[in-house]
Design a protein around this motif. Structure first.
Motif, PDB file in Angstrom:
ATOM      1  N   GLU A   1       0.821  -1.207   0.000  1.00 37.37           N
ATOM      2  CA  GLU A   1       0.000   0.000   0.000  1.00 37.37           C
ATOM      3  C   GLU A   1       0.860   1.264   0.000  1.00 37.37           C
ATOM      4  O   GLU A   1       0.501   2.264  -0.608  1.00 37.37           O
ATOM      5  CB  GLU A   1      -0.977  -0.027   1.165  1.00 37.37           C
TER       6      GLU A   1
ATOM      7  N   ALA B   1       1.933   1.844  -3.473  1.00 31.60           N
ATOM      8  CA  ALA B   1       0.792   2.356  -4.238  1.00 31.60           C
ATOM      9  C   ALA B   1       0.544   3.824  -3.922  1.00 31.60           C
ATOM     10  O   ALA B   1       0.355   4.639  -4.832  1.00 31.60           O
ATOM     11  CB  ALA B   1      -0.451   1.525  -3.944  1.00 31.60           C
ATOM     12  N   THR B   2       0.566   4.170  -2.641  1.00 33.66           N
ATOM     13  CA  THR B   2       0.315   5.548  -2.228  1.00 33.66           C
ATOM     14  C   THR B   2       1.353   6.502  -2.796  1.00 33.66           C
ATOM     15  O   THR B   2       1.023   7.595  -3.256  1.00 33.66           O
ATOM     16  CB  THR B   2       0.297   5.654  -0.691  1.00 33.66           C
TER      17      THR B   2
ATOM     18  N   GLN C   1       3.118   5.935  -5.443  1.00 31.55           N
ATOM     19  CA  GLN C   1       3.214   5.681  -6.882  1.00 31.55           C
ATOM     20  C   GLN C   1       4.640   5.333  -7.290  1.00 31.55           C
ATOM     21  O   GLN C   1       5.189   5.842  -8.262  1.00 31.55           O
ATOM     22  CB  GLN C   1       2.678   6.858  -7.679  1.00 31.55           C
TER      23      GLN C   1
ATOM     24  N   GLN D   1       7.596   3.134  -8.779  1.00 32.57           N
ATOM     25  CA  GLN D   1       7.834   2.130  -9.816  1.00 32.57           C
ATOM     26  C   GLN D   1       8.403   0.892  -9.130  1.00 32.57           C
ATOM     27  O   GLN D   1       9.376   0.992  -8.377  1.00 32.57           O
ATOM     28  CB  GLN D   1       8.810   2.663 -10.865  1.00 32.57           C
TER      29      GLN D   1
ATOM     30  N   VAL E   1       3.658   0.333 -11.571  1.00 33.31           N
ATOM     31  CA  VAL E   1       3.218   1.023 -10.371  1.00 33.31           C
ATOM     32  C   VAL E   1       1.972   0.310  -9.858  1.00 33.31           C
ATOM     33  O   VAL E   1       1.032   0.052 -10.627  1.00 33.31           O
ATOM     34  CB  VAL E   1       2.905   2.511 -10.676  1.00 33.31           C
ATOM     35  N   ILE E   2       1.966  -0.011  -8.568  1.00 33.58           N
ATOM     36  CA  ILE E   2       0.801  -0.655  -7.963  1.00 33.58           C
ATOM     37  C   ILE E   2      -0.304   0.395  -7.850  1.00 33.58           C
ATOM     38  O   ILE E   2      -0.120   1.432  -7.206  1.00 33.58           O
ATOM     39  CB  ILE E   2       1.134  -1.235  -6.574  1.00 33.58           C
ATOM     40  N   VAL E   3      -1.438   0.138  -8.495  1.00 33.61           N
ATOM     41  CA  VAL E   3      -2.542   1.093  -8.466  1.00 33.61           C
ATOM     42  C   VAL E   3      -3.678   0.639  -7.562  1.00 33.61           C
ATOM     43  O   VAL E   3      -4.527   1.443  -7.191  1.00 33.61           O
ATOM     44  CB  VAL E   3      -3.082   1.404  -9.885  1.00 33.61           C
ATOM     45  N   ASP E   4      -3.696  -0.654  -7.193  1.00 38.85           N
ATOM     46  CA  ASP E   4      -4.770  -1.146  -6.322  1.00 38.85           C
ATOM     47  C   ASP E   4      -4.349  -2.448  -5.667  1.00 38.85           C
ATOM     48  O   ASP E   4      -3.622  -3.245  -6.260  1.00 38.85           O
ATOM     49  CB  ASP E   4      -6.048  -1.372  -7.142  1.00 38.85           C
TER      50      ASP E   4
ATOM     51  N   LYS F   1      -3.047  -4.826  -8.510  1.00 37.94           N
ATOM     52  CA  LYS F   1      -3.163  -4.437  -9.910  1.00 37.94           C
ATOM     53  C   LYS F   1      -2.115  -3.381 -10.202  1.00 37.94           C
ATOM     54  O   LYS F   1      -1.919  -2.452  -9.418  1.00 37.94           O
ATOM     55  CB  LYS F   1      -4.553  -3.878 -10.202  1.00 37.94           C
ATOM     56  N   LEU F   2      -1.447  -3.545 -11.340  1.00 40.51           N
ATOM     57  CA  LEU F   2      -0.410  -2.602 -11.771  1.00 40.51           C
ATOM     58  C   LEU F   2      -0.956  -1.652 -12.834  1.00 40.51           C
ATOM     59  O   LEU F   2      -1.953  -1.965 -13.500  1.00 40.51           O
ATOM     60  CB  LEU F   2       0.788  -3.361 -12.336  1.00 40.51           C
ATOM     61  N   ASN F   3      -0.285  -0.530 -13.001  1.00 43.84           N
ATOM     62  CA  ASN F   3      -0.717   0.446 -13.997  1.00 43.84           C
ATOM     63  C   ASN F   3      -0.629  -0.075 -15.424  1.00 43.84           C
ATOM     64  O   ASN F   3      -1.234   0.489 -16.327  1.00 43.84           O
ATOM     65  CB  ASN F   3       0.071   1.748 -13.852  1.00 43.84           C
TER      66      ASN F   3
END
Length: 65
Positions: free
Chosen positions: A2, A5-6, A8, A10, A27-30, A41-43
């Motif tokens: 997290e 993700a927060t 952003q 790489q 980048v982890i988006v979720d 989930k990645l970008n």
């Protein structure tokens, strides 16, 4: 995860697919749960089940699920 993700960040991710190691960058988006399992989930659109993760940015991931 997290925090990555927060911020952003790489990430270089190593994970298993059908007993074979795969790697990807993104980048982890979720980070979410679905049907009793947890995923990230990645970008780039790749979704990885957390129990398939080996490492993120060279840091081993263990017992995430």
């Amino acid at each position: 995860m997290e925090a990555y993700a927060t911020k952003q960040t790489q990430c270089s991710i190593l994970y298993r697919v059908d007993e074979k190691e795969q790697s990807t960058d993104g980048v982890i988006v979720d980070v979410f749960a679905k049907d009793g399992a947890e995923y990230l989930k990645l970008n780039n659109g790749i979704v990885i089940r957390l129990d398939q993760l080996i490492s993120i940015n060279g840091v081993p991931v263990s017992n995430v699920c």
